[in-house]
Design a protein around this motif. Structure first.
Motif, PDB file in Angstrom:
ATOM      1  N   PRO A  67       0.820  -1.218   0.000  1.00  0.00           N
ATOM      2  CA  PRO A  67       0.000   0.000   0.000  1.00  0.00           C
ATOM      3  C   PRO A  67       0.852   1.265   0.000  1.00  0.00           C
ATOM      4  O   PRO A  67       1.915   1.317   0.632  1.00  0.00           O
ATOM      5  N   ALA A  68       0.369   2.271  -0.691  1.00  0.00           N
ATOM      6  CA  ALA A  68       1.089   3.550  -0.764  1.00  0.00           C
ATOM      7  C   ALA A  68       1.334   4.126   0.629  1.00  0.00           C
ATOM      8  O   ALA A  68       2.383   4.713   0.891  1.00  0.00           O
ATOM      9  N   GLN A  69       0.362   3.944   1.531  1.00  0.00           N
ATOM     10  CA  GLN A  69       0.498   4.519   2.877  1.00  0.00           C
ATOM     11  C   GLN A  69       1.664   3.903   3.637  1.00  0.00           C
ATOM     12  O   GLN A  69       2.294   4.574   4.455  1.00  0.00           O
ATOM     13  N   TYR A  70       1.961   2.633   3.393  1.00  0.00           N
ATOM     14  CA  TYR A  70       3.110   2.012   4.052  1.00  0.00           C
ATOM     15  C   TYR A  70       4.418   2.573   3.491  1.00  0.00           C
ATOM     16  O   TYR A  70       5.405   2.691   4.209  1.00  0.00           O
ATOM     17  N   ILE A  71       4.432   2.864   2.209  1.00  0.00           N
ATOM     18  CA  ILE A  71       5.629   3.431   1.592  1.00  0.00           C
ATOM     19  C   ILE A  71       5.881   4.837   2.134  1.00  0.00           C
ATOM     20  O   ILE A  71       7.012   5.199   2.472  1.00  0.00           O
ATOM     21  N   ILE A  72       4.816   5.620   2.233  1.00  0.00           N
ATOM     22  CA  ILE A  72       4.936   6.978   2.767  1.00  0.00           C
ATOM     23  C   ILE A  72       5.200   6.941   4.270  1.00  0.00           C
ATOM     24  O   ILE A  72       5.927   7.772   4.819  1.00  0.00           O
ATOM     25  N   GLY A  73       4.571   5.963   4.936  1.00  0.00           N
ATOM     26  CA  GLY A  73       4.767   5.804   6.376  1.00  0.00           C
ATOM     27  C   GLY A  73       3.703   6.456   7.229  1.00  0.00           C
ATOM     28  O   GLY A  73       3.801   6.437   8.454  1.00  0.00           O
ATOM     29  N   CYS A  74       2.686   7.017   6.600  1.00  0.00           N
ATOM     30  CA  CYS A  74       1.627   7.645   7.395  1.00  0.00           C
ATOM     31  C   CYS A  74       0.331   7.712   6.597  1.00  0.00           C
ATOM     32  O   CYS A  74       0.318   7.539   5.380  1.00  0.00           O
ATOM     33  N   GLU A  75      -0.750   7.970   7.328  1.00  0.00           N
ATOM     34  CA  GLU A  75      -2.071   8.164   6.728  1.00  0.00           C
ATOM     35  C   GLU A  75      -2.787   9.258   7.506  1.00  0.00           C
ATOM     36  O   GLU A  75      -2.726   9.305   8.742  1.00  0.00           O
ATOM     37  N   THR A  76      -3.451  10.138   6.797  1.00  0.00           N
ATOM     38  CA  THR A  76      -4.247  11.182   7.438  1.00  0.00           C
ATOM     39  C   THR A  76      -5.604  10.613   7.801  1.00  0.00           C
ATOM     40  O   THR A  76      -6.275  10.000   6.967  1.00  0.00           O
ATOM     41  N   PHE A  77      -5.991  10.805   9.061  1.00  0.00           N
ATOM     42  CA  PHE A  77      -7.267  10.293   9.553  1.00  0.00           C
ATOM     43  C   PHE A  77      -7.821  11.308  10.532  1.00  0.00           C
ATOM     44  O   PHE A  77      -7.155  11.694  11.491  1.00  0.00           O
ATOM     45  N   HIS A  78      -9.027  11.768  10.257  1.00  0.00           N
ATOM     46  CA  HIS A  78      -9.682  12.758  11.124  1.00  0.00           C
ATOM     47  C   HIS A  78      -8.779  13.978  11.330  1.00  0.00           C
ATOM     48  O   HIS A  78      -8.662  14.506  12.449  1.00  0.00           O
ATOM     49  N   ASP A  79      -8.148  14.404  10.241  1.00  0.00           N
ATOM     50  CA  ASP A  79      -7.265  15.583  10.213  1.00  0.00           C
ATOM     51  C   ASP A  79      -6.012  15.422  11.064  1.00  0.00           C
ATOM     52  O   ASP A  79      -5.342  16.415  11.393  1.00  0.00           O
ATOM     53  N   LEU A  80      -5.678  14.204  11.433  1.00  0.00           N
ATOM     54  CA  LEU A  80      -4.453  13.924  12.174  1.00  0.00           C
ATOM     55  C   LEU A  80      -3.579  12.979  11.353  1.00  0.00           C
ATOM     56  O   LEU A  80      -4.083  12.232  10.519  1.00  0.00           O
ATOM     57  N   CYS A  81      -2.271  13.019  11.603  1.00  0.00           N
ATOM     58  CA  CYS A  81      -1.348  12.142  10.890  1.00  0.00           C
ATOM     59  C   CYS A  81      -1.049  10.919  11.751  1.00  0.00           C
ATOM     60  O   CYS A  81      -0.643  11.053  12.915  1.00  0.00           O
ATOM     61  N   PHE A  82      -1.254   9.735  11.180  1.00  0.00           N
ATOM     62  CA  PHE A  82      -0.997   8.487  11.881  1.00  0.00           C
ATOM     63  C   PHE A  82       0.104   7.706  11.174  1.00  0.00           C
ATOM     64  O   PHE A  82      -0.005   7.427   9.977  1.00  0.00           O
ATOM     65  N   LYS A  83       1.115   7.358  11.947  1.00  0.00           N
ATOM     66  CA  LYS A  83       2.150   6.481  11.411  1.00  0.00           C
ATOM     67  C   LYS A  83       1.552   5.098  11.190  1.00  0.00           C
ATOM     68  O   LYS A  83       0.842   4.576  12.054  1.00  0.00           O
ATOM     69  N   GLU A 151       3.035   5.537  19.816  1.00  0.00           N
ATOM     70  CA  GLU A 151       3.770   6.564  19.061  1.00  0.00           C
ATOM     71  C   GLU A 151       2.803   7.591  18.467  1.00  0.00           C
ATOM     72  O   GLU A 151       3.088   8.795  18.467  1.00  0.00           O
ATOM     73  N   ASN A 152       1.664   7.112  17.965  1.00  0.00           N
ATOM     74  CA  ASN A 152       0.687   8.028  17.373  1.00  0.00           C
ATOM     75  C   ASN A 152       0.038   8.929  18.416  1.00  0.00           C
ATOM     76  O   ASN A 152      -0.245  10.102  18.149  1.00  0.00           O
ATOM     77  N   ALA A 153      -0.203   8.395  19.607  1.00  0.00           N
ATOM     78  CA  ALA A 153      -0.744   9.223  20.683  1.00  0.00           C
ATOM     79  C   ALA A 153       0.253  10.313  21.069  1.00  0.00           C
ATOM     80  O   ALA A 153      -0.114  11.486  21.252  1.00  0.00           O
ATOM     81  N   LEU A 154       1.518   9.933  21.176  1.00  0.00           N
ATOM     82  CA  LEU A 154       2.563  10.891  21.535  1.00  0.00           C
ATOM     83  C   LEU A 154       2.719  11.957  20.457  1.00  0.00           C
ATOM     84  O   LEU A 154       2.797  13.157  20.759  1.00  0.00           O
ATOM     85  N   ALA A 155       2.734  11.531  19.193  1.00  0.00           N
ATOM     86  CA  ALA A 155       2.915  12.475  18.089  1.00  0.00           C
ATOM     87  C   ALA A 155       1.759  13.461  17.991  1.00  0.00           C
ATOM     88  O   ALA A 155       1.953  14.624  17.607  1.00  0.00           O
ATOM     89  N   ASN A 156       0.549  13.001  18.346  1.00  0.00           N
ATOM     90  CA  ASN A 156      -0.619  13.873  18.267  1.00  0.00           C
ATOM     91  C   ASN A 156      -0.965  14.518  19.608  1.00  0.00           C
ATOM     92  O   ASN A 156      -2.017  15.146  19.743  1.00  0.00           O
ATOM     93  N   LYS A 157      -0.081  14.347  20.597  1.00  0.00           N
ATOM     94  CA  LYS A 157      -0.145  15.048  21.887  1.00  0.00           C
ATOM     95  C   LYS A 157      -1.460  14.812  22.619  1.00  0.00           C
ATOM     96  O   LYS A 157      -2.133  15.749  23.046  1.00  0.00           O
ATOM     97  N   VAL A 158      -1.830  13.528  22.732  1.00  0.00           N
ATOM     98  CA  VAL A 158      -3.042  13.181  23.479  1.00  0.00           C
ATOM     99  C   VAL A 158      -2.710  12.137  24.534  1.00  0.00           C
ATOM    100  O   VAL A 158      -1.718  11.413  24.427  1.00  0.00           O
ATOM    101  N   GLN A 159      -3.578  12.056  25.543  1.00  0.00           N
ATOM    102  CA  GLN A 159      -3.415  11.077  26.613  1.00  0.00           C
ATOM    103  C   GLN A 159      -4.351   9.898  26.375  1.00  0.00           C
ATOM    104  O   GLN A 159      -5.569  10.046  26.403  1.00  0.00           O
ATOM    105  N   VAL A 160      -3.770   8.749  26.133  1.00  0.00           N
ATOM    106  CA  VAL A 160      -4.525   7.507  25.983  1.00  0.00           C
ATOM    107  C   VAL A 160      -3.801   6.431  26.794  1.00  0.00           C
ATOM    108  O   VAL A 160      -2.571   6.324  26.735  1.00  0.00           O
ATOM    109  N   ASP A 161      -4.552   5.651  27.559  1.00  0.00           N
ATOM    110  CA  ASP A 161      -3.968   4.535  28.305  1.00  0.00           C
ATOM    111  C   ASP A 161      -4.051   3.275  27.445  1.00  0.00           C
ATOM    112  O   ASP A 161      -5.144   2.890  27.009  1.00  0.00           O
TER     113      ASP A 161
END
Length: 276
Positions: A67-83, A151-161
């Motif tokens: 998939p192209a998203q694996y090559i790029i290394g990320c996907e935009t979802f709900h206006d956030l970037c997810f590795k 990593e995605n929680a940290l990159a998007n600066k949110v608190q998730v357990d």
């Protein structure tokens, strides 16, 4: 040779391999950081040796059904970037509709939410980003997926357990909302899945037994012990599973309302269990 000539050559190869030709442009533009105007202006120019090598590598990976998203290394979802990589599924637009529904139906006040089978963390991180007052827990059977979700929680600066758990096996609390986009594809429907999905995305997150219903059954059978008395359940489902999943949850929660809701294409895509 111009950029346009080489793009055309590879796009024809991709088409023959039953891959989307547009994925070549999408991947190249993202890796190079080009907007569409910059890309169009580039097409008439002589291609550099460096970009010729880059295009060859992109085409090779796309032709191998990556998939192209694996090559790029990320996907935009709900206006956030997810590795994203081979540890997790690529977040889909249908799942964003589920996130939108949860936000629409639940006010910005404190509540607790559990995301079962979080994968990349797309649902949990998006909800935590939109509702900072919520207490969000996300679980997955795969520690590899949880590492990436963290990593995605940290990159998007949110608190998730985050918690490694096979459905409810290690869950100890109760929640106002339980949400899940579990594996729901039946092995019998494998032919409906694209080659790039089958080749690259984790089968653990794609396929389930009992015609794709096995994980829904486990959630239905166990959810009462982890759902607050006025709690809600939100599920993404396969387009053929509306009746089966809704009946399963109606039997488990006879006093609650169970709705089957369509996605933007009119296909059954969500089941919601609430008090009406």
């Amino acid at each position: 040779m111009t950029y346009a000539q080489l793009f055309l050559q590879y796009e024809l190869e991709l088409e023959k391999a039953h891959e989307e030709p547009e994925s070549l442009t999408f991947t190249f533009r993202n890796l190079k950081g080009l907007n569409m105007t910059e890309f169009v202006l580039l097409l008439r120019q002589e291609i550099t040796a460096q970009d010729q090598e880059l295009l060859a590598q992109i085409a090779k990976r796309l032709l191998a059904h990556e998939p192209a998203q694996y090559i790029i290394g990320c996907e935009t979802f709900h206006d956030l970037c997810f590795k994203v990589d081979k540890r997790v599924l690529i977040p889909r637009p249908e799942t964003a509709e589920l996130v939108d529904l949860i936000l629409e139906e639940n006010a910005d006040s404190e509540l607790s939410l559990l995301d079962l089978g979080t994968g990349s963390g797309a649902i949990a991180v998006s909800l935590a980003h939109s509702r900072p007052a919520w207490q969000v827990m996300a679980s997955d059977i795969s520690q590899d997926a949880l590492d990436l979700a963290g990593e995605n929680a940290l990159a998007n600066k949110v608190q998730v357990d985050f918690l490694q758990s096979d459905v409810f096996s290690r869950i100890e609390e109760s929640f106002a909302i339980i949400v899940s986009n579990p594996p729901y594809i039946s092995r019998a429907d494998k032919e409906e899945v694209g080659l790039n999905v089958l080749t690259s995305e984790p089968h653990l997150a794609l396929f389930a037994k009992e015609q794709g219903l096995a994980v829904y059954r486990r959630i239905a059978e166990g959810a009462e012990s982890y759902l607050k008395s006025n709690g809600k359940i939100y599920l993404e489902i396969g387009y053929k599973q509306g009746l089966a999943v809704s009946q399963m949850f109606q039997a488990a929660f006879p006093d609650k309302r169970v709705r089957v809701l369509p996605d933007q294409f009119g296909q059954d895509r969500m089941v919601v269990v609430d008090d009406g």
